[in-house]
Design a protein around this motif. Sequence first.
Motif, PDB file in Angstrom:
ATOM      1  N   PRO A  23      42.568  26.174  36.174  1.00 54.91           N
ATOM      2  CA  PRO A  23      41.537  26.271  35.136  1.00 54.91           C
ATOM      3  C   PRO A  23      41.003  27.695  34.959  1.00 54.91           C
ATOM      4  O   PRO A  23      40.783  28.144  33.832  1.00 54.91           O
ATOM      5  N   GLU A  24      40.839  28.410  36.053  1.00 49.87           N
ATOM      6  CA  GLU A  24      40.354  29.783  35.957  1.00 49.87           C
ATOM      7  C   GLU A  24      41.403  30.700  35.319  1.00 49.87           C
ATOM      8  O   GLU A  24      41.077  31.556  34.505  1.00 49.87           O
ATOM      9  N   LEU A  25      42.659  30.497  35.664  1.00 47.80           N
ATOM     10  CA  LEU A  25      43.729  31.290  35.055  1.00 47.80           C
ATOM     11  C   LEU A  25      43.818  31.021  33.549  1.00 47.80           C
ATOM     12  O   LEU A  25      44.027  31.943  32.764  1.00 47.80           O
ATOM     13  N   ARG A  26      43.650  29.780  33.141  1.00 51.71           N
ATOM     14  CA  ARG A  26      43.662  29.446  31.711  1.00 51.71           C
ATOM     15  C   ARG A  26      42.502  30.115  30.987  1.00 51.71           C
ATOM     16  O   ARG A  26      42.661  30.633  29.889  1.00 51.71           O
ATOM     17  N   ARG A  27      41.334  30.095  31.602  1.00 51.76           N
ATOM     18  CA  ARG A  27      40.155  30.722  30.992  1.00 51.76           C
ATOM     19  C   ARG A  27      40.407  32.210  30.787  1.00 51.76           C
ATOM     20  O   ARG A  27      40.155  32.760  29.721  1.00 51.76           O
ATOM     21  N   VAL A  28      40.939  32.850  31.810  1.00 50.08           N
ATOM     22  CA  VAL A  28      41.222  34.284  31.734  1.00 50.08           C
ATOM     23  C   VAL A  28      42.276  34.562  30.669  1.00 50.08           C
ATOM     24  O   VAL A  28      42.121  35.462  29.843  1.00 50.08           O
ATOM     25  N   ALA A  29      43.355  33.799  30.668  1.00 51.35           N
ATOM     26  CA  ALA A  29      44.424  33.995  29.687  1.00 51.35           C
ATOM     27  C   ALA A  29      43.921  33.766  28.263  1.00 51.35           C
ATOM     28  O   ALA A  29      44.233  34.547  27.359  1.00 51.35           O
ATOM     29  N   ARG A  30      43.139  32.722  28.068  1.00 45.35           N
ATOM     30  CA  ARG A  30      42.599  32.421  26.725  1.00 45.35           C
ATOM     31  C   ARG A  30      41.726  33.577  26.240  1.00 45.35           C
ATOM     32  O   ARG A  30      41.868  34.052  25.113  1.00 45.35           O
ATOM     33  N   ALA A  31      40.841  34.065  27.104  1.00 49.48           N
ATOM     34  CA  ALA A  31      39.950  35.167  26.729  1.00 49.48           C
ATOM     35  C   ALA A  31      40.762  36.420  26.395  1.00 49.48           C
ATOM     36  O   ALA A  31      40.481  37.125  25.426  1.00 49.48           O
TER      37      ALA A  31
END
Length: 188
Positions: A43-51
């Motif tokens: 979830p944290e990697l997705r948040r970072v990638a999305r941003a």
Amino acid sequence: MKEDNRAMPLDTAPDLPPITLLLRRVTEGDRAALDQVFESLYPELRRVARARLHSQGRADSMNTTMLVHESFMRLVNASGLRLEDRRHFFAYAAKTMRNVIIDAAREHQAECRGGGAEHVTLAADDALQVPDTRASEELIRVNDALLELEALDPELVQVVEMRYFGGYTEQEIADFQGVTERNYRLTL
């Protein structure tokens, strides 16, 4: 408090955070531990990638899931990788996301220049549909500058990767480095 990055046997380090213990198992070749790390940090990697993709205007050409999964595949295939703790993991993730984004930018530029495609004459209306390459060119210029900076200050390159390509905040980077945000700013 900064984690001790020296490797130690897992049975003598019960006070380490669970992610650090898992990452050390990964370093020892435990594939199941790598899957657990990915699952817990996904979830944290997705948040970072999305941003990161939205801030670079690349959300249309690359999606978050593809960026995270491609980064993970490169992590799995990396030989000799030593992920000692959470900080090392996220620094590596930012570097890997940088490489995936730069590879995509180069591919985008190649496509815009023809990329082996059949050449056709464009009508005036068709010419308006040629994709804008400014974002790709900027990414490649930033990457080239980082390659030059790496010879002078590899730690600063890691900070830039985490900020620009990883999308981490200054506070997150300071946390990963085990320093206060104020001390982090003083080192820049």
